[in-house]
Design a protein around this motif. Sequence first.
Motif, short mmCIF file in Angstrom:
data_model
loop_
_atom_site.label_atom_id
_atom_site.label_comp_id
_atom_site.label_asym_id
_atom_site.label_seq_id
_atom_site.Cartn_x
_atom_site.Cartn_y
_atom_site.Cartn_z
N LEU A 181 39.22 59.27 -19.75
CA LEU A 181 38.61 58.89 -18.47
C LEU A 181 39.34 59.40 -17.24
O LEU A 181 38.71 59.78 -16.27
CB LEU A 181 38.55 57.36 -18.38
N CYS A 182 40.66 59.38 -17.31
CA CYS A 182 41.40 59.43 -16.05
C CYS A 182 41.66 60.84 -15.55
O CYS A 182 41.98 61.73 -16.34
CB CYS A 182 42.72 58.69 -16.19
N ASP A 183 41.54 61.01 -14.25
CA ASP A 183 41.96 62.26 -13.64
C ASP A 183 43.48 62.33 -13.57
O ASP A 183 44.08 63.36 -13.80
CB ASP A 183 41.38 62.37 -12.23
N ARG A 184 44.08 61.19 -13.24
CA ARG A 184 45.54 61.12 -13.23
C ARG A 184 45.96 59.78 -13.81
O ARG A 184 45.23 58.79 -13.68
CB ARG A 184 46.09 61.22 -11.80
N VAL A 185 47.11 59.75 -14.44
CA VAL A 185 47.62 58.47 -14.93
C VAL A 185 49.06 58.29 -14.47
O VAL A 185 49.81 59.25 -14.30
CB VAL A 185 47.59 58.35 -16.47
N ALA A 186 49.39 57.02 -14.25
CA ALA A 186 50.79 56.67 -13.98
C ALA A 186 51.25 55.81 -15.14
O ALA A 186 50.56 54.84 -15.50
CB ALA A 186 50.90 55.90 -12.67
N ILE A 187 52.35 56.15 -15.73
CA ILE A 187 52.91 55.31 -16.77
C ILE A 187 53.95 54.41 -16.10
O ILE A 187 54.89 54.88 -15.48
CB ILE A 187 53.54 56.15 -17.89
N ILE A 188 53.71 53.12 -16.22
CA ILE A 188 54.58 52.16 -15.55
C ILE A 188 55.40 51.43 -16.59
O ILE A 188 54.87 51.03 -17.64
CB ILE A 188 53.75 51.14 -14.76
N ASP A 189 56.68 51.26 -16.32
CA ASP A 189 57.50 50.44 -17.19
C ASP A 189 58.52 49.71 -16.34
O ASP A 189 59.07 50.28 -15.41
CB ASP A 189 58.17 51.33 -18.25
N HIS A 190 58.74 48.47 -16.68
CA HIS A 190 59.66 47.63 -15.93
C HIS A 190 59.37 47.67 -14.43
O HIS A 190 60.28 47.73 -13.60
CB HIS A 190 61.11 48.04 -16.19
N GLY A 191 58.10 47.73 -14.09
CA GLY A 191 57.71 47.66 -12.69
C GLY A 191 57.90 48.95 -11.91
O GLY A 191 57.73 48.96 -10.70
N LYS A 192 58.27 50.03 -12.63
CA LYS A 192 58.48 51.30 -11.92
C LYS A 192 57.63 52.39 -12.56
O LYS A 192 57.25 52.29 -13.72
CB LYS A 192 59.95 51.74 -12.05
N ILE A 193 57.37 53.43 -11.81
CA ILE A 193 56.62 54.55 -12.36
C ILE A 193 57.57 55.43 -13.18
O ILE A 193 58.57 55.92 -12.68
CB ILE A 193 55.99 55.39 -11.24
N ALA A 194 57.23 55.58 -14.46
CA ALA A 194 58.07 56.43 -15.32
C ALA A 194 57.55 57.86 -15.28
O ALA A 194 58.32 58.81 -15.45
CB ALA A 194 58.07 55.89 -16.74
#
Lengths: 255, 325
Positions: free
Chosen positions: B201-214
């Motif tokens: 689906l996504c054009d862009r993804v952000a992988i988040i871990d521990h409240g931060k963008i990885a």
Amino acid sequence: MSEISGLYALWYREFKIFTREISRVVSSLVQPLMWLVIFGTGLGSALGENFIGTGASYSTYIFPGIMVMTVLFGSLFFGLYIIMDKRVDFLKEVLVAPLSRTTIFFGKVLGGSTDGAIEICLLLILGVLFFGIHLTLLSLAETIVIIALLMISIVSLGLIFGALMTSQEGFGLVVTFVIFPLFFLSGALFPVKSLPTWLYAFVAINPVSYTVDALRAVMLGIPASFGLPVDFAVMIGFALAMVLIGSWAFRRMKF
Amino acid sequence: MAIIETHDLTKKFDKLTAVDRLNLSINEGEIFGLLGPNGAGKTTTLSMLATLLPPTDGNAAVAGFDVRRDAAKVRRNIGFVFQDPSSDDMLTGRENLYLHALMYGVDMRNINEKMDAVLRLVDLTDKQHQRMKGYSGGMRRRLELARGLLHEPRVLFLDEPTLGLDPQTRQHLWKYIKKLSTEKKVTIIITTHYMEEADMLCDRVAIIDHGKIAALDTPQKLKSMLGGDVVKLMVKDPKLAAVKKLKYVKDLKHEDGVVTMTMFDSNKHLQEVLKKVGDVESVETRKPTLNDVFLHFTGNEMRDSDDASEGGWSERMMHSSVENR
């Protein structure tokens, strides 16, 4: 503008659901009828046709009190049920909408009062038919005002508990420590004049006592123990206080 | 043009920092995915952007309005489809839409046409007069998608939109989401932990871990960041040291006789690896998936959560409050 259409939406929702749960209406009348028919007739047969010189039978005497009881149970539970709403369904959608919490609160009060009003009308018709209630246009109007004030107060009280509670485990506590004391200490089932002082004190601090007192005065013509002006002052004060606290509780409610 | 912009957005619950100085910029019209393990801060981020939770620190603007100062305006410009059902079972699908329109102050003059249109979009025209009690999970989610669009929001938030649905329904729902994005030009923010969903689906993804963008990029670029193909070998006694020396081998891991690594041009290099590693029982090479990317950035350890909640039903019953999280 959208606050008004929002208010209408909330009322519309409650009313739609109400019309789809007619069985609930019927069951809400069973309990008061049991009090009137079984308890009223049972105790009434020992007390005679003219209860403490009021000219009314015991069933008729407690009729206003039983109306109050119906409102107490129905409306308080209506308010408490937002705990269920909080969990699974609609409330989240409502709380995300661009409506103020005060509007949401009033929508709920309006919806709950409409439901209660329909139940009370049915009970009133039964009262006229079977329990010796005689109403004039004036006393009917007064009855409606009194019941409306009570309903607004009690729906609000239920919503306050509902907004502050996070689980339904508190339901039983509310029934035991709120509904029953409000009911039993209201003089719904007995005259308050000749009570021992300690019991009278509890009755006097119960705002619902004034509703029962006023209702008995306008419906049965029995002189009000506290005086009608006092009764109305307390009822209006109670309703205002509950509405204010309720809309405050809604504003700070988490979900 | 950015339709969502966050600046050092932070949310703390007591001691836990659920979202830690998040800086995001999401473009108008894109489908943006927030991925992360349970408790990574996805739902909290979404809740702050939707003005359901006040940020502890930092700020965020949605459709040009500050989430703190102009919450009502933000709400009018966003649609929200929750993880758990939020429609009224006792009402019909159409009635639920009608209530939504009233509450969002939608212009009621041509409300019937608007409701018809969104119902068509999610193929629920023939079920619209049925009470929602009788809706399946997929139908319900579709109705809620339609509802989220009724007031023509500029941004639509979808929180785990396909959680708990079977694969067929999930695929259908993806189709609808794609359709919304192309036909309505609405910006869609989606949280999920189904990697293939994000990839689709996504054009862009952000992988988040521990409240931060990885990591943050297109699924394509993220996958190529891993550096080539994933190679999986079944080996009795692998000679890891020899393999490790090869320059093109990355991310070498060994567990119970299974050796995994990534490398560029695996068809060229594989021969050499096979010679060095020992007695190979089976070989598997494949292109990396978003799943590999996800594990690469978030690690392999299981999260058992302070947040067993992010899982639908149990969450609904146990944690009625977002704030409790």
